[in-house]
Scaffold this motif. Structure first.
Motif, PDB file in Angstrom:
ATOM      1  N   GLN A  23       0.836  -1.188   0.000  1.00 56.47           N
ATOM      2  CA  GLN A  23       0.000   0.000   0.000  1.00 56.47           C
ATOM      3  C   GLN A  23       0.877   1.247   0.000  1.00 56.47           C
ATOM      4  O   GLN A  23       2.051   1.204   0.363  1.00 56.47           O
ATOM      5  CB  GLN A  23      -0.920  -0.010   1.216  1.00 56.47           C
ATOM      6  CG  GLN A  23      -1.905  -1.172   1.212  1.00 56.47           C
ATOM      7  CD  GLN A  23      -2.766  -1.183   2.469  1.00 56.47           C
ATOM      8  OE1 GLN A  23      -2.569  -0.373   3.360  1.00 56.47           O
ATOM      9  NE2 GLN A  23      -3.710  -2.096   2.509  1.00 56.47           N
ATOM     10  N   ALA A  24       0.263   2.377  -0.389  1.00 58.00           N
ATOM     11  CA  ALA A  24       1.037   3.613  -0.543  1.00 58.00           C
ATOM     12  C   ALA A  24       1.749   4.005   0.743  1.00 58.00           C
ATOM     13  O   ALA A  24       2.911   4.428   0.716  1.00 58.00           O
ATOM     14  CB  ALA A  24       0.112   4.736  -1.006  1.00 58.00           C
ATOM     15  N   GLY A  25       1.080   3.862   1.874  1.00 55.37           N
ATOM     16  CA  GLY A  25       1.703   4.219   3.141  1.00 55.37           C
ATOM     17  C   GLY A  25       2.901   3.341   3.457  1.00 55.37           C
ATOM     18  O   GLY A  25       3.927   3.825   3.951  1.00 55.37           O
ATOM     19  N   ALA A  29       6.962   4.340   3.731  1.00 52.76           N
ATOM     20  CA  ALA A  29       7.797   3.946   4.866  1.00 52.76           C
ATOM     21  C   ALA A  29       9.034   3.189   4.395  1.00 52.76           C
ATOM     22  O   ALA A  29      10.144   3.398   4.911  1.00 52.76           O
ATOM     23  CB  ALA A  29       6.988   3.098   5.845  1.00 52.76           C
ATOM     24  N   ILE A  30       8.865   2.315   3.420  1.00 55.50           N
ATOM     25  CA  ILE A  30       9.995   1.558   2.875  1.00 55.50           C
ATOM     26  C   ILE A  30      10.996   2.500   2.211  1.00 55.50           C
ATOM     27  O   ILE A  30      12.206   2.407   2.434  1.00 55.50           O
ATOM     28  CB  ILE A  30       9.497   0.504   1.867  1.00 55.50           C
ATOM     29  CG1 ILE A  30       8.745  -0.609   2.594  1.00 55.50           C
ATOM     30  CG2 ILE A  30      10.662  -0.079   1.070  1.00 55.50           C
ATOM     31  CD1 ILE A  30       8.011  -1.558   1.667  1.00 55.50           C
ATOM     32  N   ASP A  31      10.500   3.419   1.392  1.00 58.12           N
ATOM     33  CA  ASP A  31      11.395   4.341   0.687  1.00 58.12           C
ATOM     34  C   ASP A  31      12.202   5.178   1.670  1.00 58.12           C
ATOM     35  O   ASP A  31      13.411   5.364   1.490  1.00 58.12           O
ATOM     36  CB  ASP A  31      10.585   5.250  -0.239  1.00 58.12           C
ATOM     37  CG  ASP A  31       9.955   4.510  -1.404  1.00 58.12           C
ATOM     38  OD1 ASP A  31      10.366   3.362  -1.670  1.00 58.12           O
ATOM     39  OD2 ASP A  31       9.046   5.075  -2.042  1.00 58.12           O
ATOM     40  N   ASP A 223       7.488  -4.377  12.934  1.00 59.82           N
ATOM     41  CA  ASP A 223       7.011  -3.480  11.884  1.00 59.82           C
ATOM     42  C   ASP A 223       6.385  -4.314  10.768  1.00 59.82           C
ATOM     43  O   ASP A 223       6.759  -5.467  10.566  1.00 59.82           O
ATOM     44  CB  ASP A 223       8.166  -2.659  11.301  1.00 59.82           C
ATOM     45  CG  ASP A 223       8.851  -1.792  12.342  1.00 59.82           C
ATOM     46  OD1 ASP A 223       8.386  -0.656  12.555  1.00 59.82           O
ATOM     47  OD2 ASP A 223       9.843  -2.247  12.939  1.00 59.82           O
ATOM     48  N   PRO A 224       5.473  -3.716   9.997  1.00 55.94           N
ATOM     49  CA  PRO A 224       4.869  -4.462   8.895  1.00 55.94           C
ATOM     50  C   PRO A 224       5.741  -4.539   7.656  1.00 55.94           C
ATOM     51  O   PRO A 224       5.431  -5.298   6.733  1.00 55.94           O
ATOM     52  CB  PRO A 224       3.585  -3.672   8.616  1.00 55.94           C
ATOM     53  CG  PRO A 224       3.913  -2.276   9.013  1.00 55.94           C
ATOM     54  CD  PRO A 224       4.824  -2.403  10.204  1.00 55.94           C
ATOM     55  N   VAL A 225       6.810  -3.740   7.605  1.00 58.67           N
ATOM     56  CA  VAL A 225       7.693  -3.704   6.442  1.00 58.67           C
ATOM     57  C   VAL A 225       9.144  -3.672   6.917  1.00 58.67           C
ATOM     58  O   VAL A 225       9.423  -3.375   8.082  1.00 58.67           O
ATOM     59  CB  VAL A 225       7.406  -2.471   5.555  1.00 58.67           C
ATOM     60  CG1 VAL A 225       6.002  -2.547   4.959  1.00 58.67           C
ATOM     61  CG2 VAL A 225       7.585  -1.174   6.342  1.00 58.67           C
ATOM     62  N   PRO A 226      10.102  -3.966   6.040  1.00 60.87           N
ATOM     63  CA  PRO A 226      11.508  -3.887   6.429  1.00 60.87           C
ATOM     64  C   PRO A 226      11.909  -2.474   6.855  1.00 60.87           C
ATOM     65  O   PRO A 226      11.333  -1.476   6.408  1.00 60.87           O
ATOM     66  CB  PRO A 226      12.244  -4.308   5.150  1.00 60.87           C
ATOM     67  CG  PRO A 226      11.258  -5.151   4.404  1.00 60.87           C
ATOM     68  CD  PRO A 226       9.932  -4.523   4.682  1.00 60.87           C
ATOM     69  N   THR A 261      17.215  -1.745  -2.214  1.00 60.29           N
ATOM     70  CA  THR A 261      15.858  -1.785  -2.745  1.00 60.29           C
ATOM     71  C   THR A 261      15.078  -2.900  -2.054  1.00 60.29           C
ATOM     72  O   THR A 261      15.672  -3.854  -1.538  1.00 60.29           O
ATOM     73  CB  THR A 261      15.853  -2.017  -4.261  1.00 60.29           C
ATOM     74  OG1 THR A 261      16.489  -3.285  -4.543  1.00 60.29           O
ATOM     75  CG2 THR A 261      16.613  -0.915  -4.990  1.00 60.29           C
ATOM     76  N   VAL A 262      13.760  -2.780  -2.069  1.00 64.49           N
ATOM     77  CA  VAL A 262      12.900  -3.750  -1.391  1.00 64.49           C
ATOM     78  C   VAL A 262      11.791  -4.168  -2.328  1.00 64.49           C
ATOM     79  O   VAL A 262      11.188  -3.333  -3.014  1.00 64.49           O
ATOM     80  CB  VAL A 262      12.275  -3.142  -0.111  1.00 64.49           C
ATOM     81  CG1 VAL A 262      11.350  -4.161   0.569  1.00 64.49           C
ATOM     82  CG2 VAL A 262      13.362  -2.685   0.851  1.00 64.49           C
ATOM     83  N   ARG A 263      11.514  -5.462  -2.372  1.00 59.19           N
ATOM     84  CA  ARG A 263      10.336  -5.918  -3.086  1.00 59.19           C
ATOM     85  C   ARG A 263       9.688  -7.065  -2.341  1.00 59.19           C
ATOM     86  O   ARG A 263      10.360  -7.851  -1.642  1.00 59.19           O
ATOM     87  CB  ARG A 263      10.646  -6.309  -4.521  1.00 59.19           C
ATOM     88  CG  ARG A 263      11.525  -7.507  -4.744  1.00 59.19           C
ATOM     89  CD  ARG A 263      11.881  -7.609  -6.210  1.00 59.19           C
ATOM     90  NE  ARG A 263      12.705  -8.765  -6.526  1.00 59.19           N
ATOM     91  CZ  ARG A 263      12.252  -9.868  -7.104  1.00 59.19           C
ATOM     92  NH1 ARG A 263      10.964  -9.966  -7.393  1.00 59.19           N
ATOM     93  NH2 ARG A 263      13.063 -10.866  -7.388  1.00 59.19           N
ATOM     94  N   LEU A 264       8.395  -7.134  -2.462  1.00 56.92           N
ATOM     95  CA  LEU A 264       7.611  -8.177  -1.829  1.00 56.92           C
ATOM     96  C   LEU A 264       7.662  -9.424  -2.704  1.00 56.92           C
ATOM     97  O   LEU A 264       7.379  -9.368  -3.891  1.00 56.92           O
ATOM     98  CB  LEU A 264       6.163  -7.698  -1.670  1.00 56.92           C
ATOM     99  CG  LEU A 264       5.192  -8.595  -0.929  1.00 56.92           C
ATOM    100  CD1 LEU A 264       5.611  -8.788   0.513  1.00 56.92           C
ATOM    101  CD2 LEU A 264       3.796  -7.972  -0.992  1.00 56.92           C
ATOM    102  N   VAL A 265       8.047 -10.545  -2.099  1.00 53.65           N
ATOM    103  CA  VAL A 265       8.173 -11.775  -2.889  1.00 53.65           C
ATOM    104  C   VAL A 265       7.156 -12.836  -2.502  1.00 53.65           C
ATOM    105  O   VAL A 265       6.973 -13.813  -3.207  1.00 53.65           O
ATOM    106  CB  VAL A 265       9.595 -12.362  -2.796  1.00 53.65           C
ATOM    107  CG1 VAL A 265      10.603 -11.414  -3.401  1.00 53.65           C
ATOM    108  CG2 VAL A 265       9.980 -12.694  -1.358  1.00 53.65           C
TER     109      VAL A 265
END
Length: 268
Positions: A23-25, A29-31, A223-226, A261-265
């Protein structure tokens, strides 16, 4: 999750593109986290190699040093060792370009202006954060002293971010536990200590048979993301970090010269 999952994860990454967009939020946060990770890595490298240069070329200033700060862009960071006391003066400066030391020398008497109001705020923030860390009595994951990294405010009037990191003491182990963040506001107040793990944990960069791992695997429950710690660790290890978050998603954090960089796998 353990290193035994690495082969399956490697096949998953090779066989499947990004499963879903966050999601955009979450993406914002990841960026932001990966921008911080990029700066953290190169600032840490500057502190490391700048210390070596100082000890080789101007060891006589070492006993007068009260601390150091690094600022500037990741491609051209500037390291300043400063004196002890309430009115710090520059003692040694080191400039880097694209990861290489291009200047390292003792500061001149007429260079006190290098300690600008902005840099003086960074210096003050380190002292405030260190006091806050001691009061918090946090868990230490190493007998070695914390490495500190200070990031300047991301927006005008924003907080200075001071990180205290467990140092990497073995070439084949990457510490993920014992890393902390304290934000210091413009008034000199400190936010609560932010931990990045609930326990001490390090991950080996080699398999038990001595073969190099395809990547590091870590679960992350806070956290929900890295976070920037995962990006920093990927840069330090020079290999991907697979992060399993609390919602059972798996992310690949990839080191890159322009920043991780981060991507969901995989999604649950």
């Amino acid at each position: 999750m353990t290193r035994s999952l690495l082969p399956a994860l490697a096949l998953l990454v090779a066989a499947s593109p990004t499963v879903a967009q966050s999601q955009a939020g979450e993406q914002a946060a990841i960026d932001a986290a990966m921008r911080r990770a990029h700066l953290m890595y190169w600032y840490d490298q500057a502190a490391w190699h700048g210390t070596d240069a100082m000890l080789a070329n101007a060891k006589e200033v070492a006993s007068r040093i009260g601390g150091w700060i690094v600022d500037g862009p990741a491609e051209e960071p500037l390291l300043i060792f400063y004196s002890k006391g309430t009115d710090p003066a520059p003692l040694y400066i080191a400039r880097f370009r694209n990861g290489r030391l291009v200047e390292g020398r003792a500061a001149r008497d007429d260079e006190r202006g290098l300690i600008t109001p902005t840099r003086n705020r960074l210096i003050h923030a380190v002292a405030v954060a260190r006091d806050a860390l001691q009061r918090a009595n946090v868990t230490r994951c190493s007998d070695a002293q914390f490495n500190s990294i200070v990031l300047p405010p991301e927006v005008e009037g924003g907080p200075v971010r001071v990180y205290f990191l467990t140092p990497q003491t073995a070439t084949d182990m990457i510490p993920f536990g014992g890393h902390y963040l304290i934000e210091v506001d413009t008034a000199g107040g400190s936010a609560p200590v932010r931990k990045f793990t609930n326990s001490c944990i390090s991950v080996a960069t080699q398999q038990p048979d001595g073969a190099k791992s395809l990547g590091l695997v870590i679960t992350h429950l806070l956290d929900p993301v890295p976070t920037e710690i995962h990006g920093f660790s990927a840069m330090a290890a020079r290999m991907p970090v697979f992060v399993g978050t609390r919602d059972k998603r798996i992310w690949r954090v990839e080191p890159a010269s322009a920043g991780p960089t981060v991507r969901l796998v995989q999604e649950d």
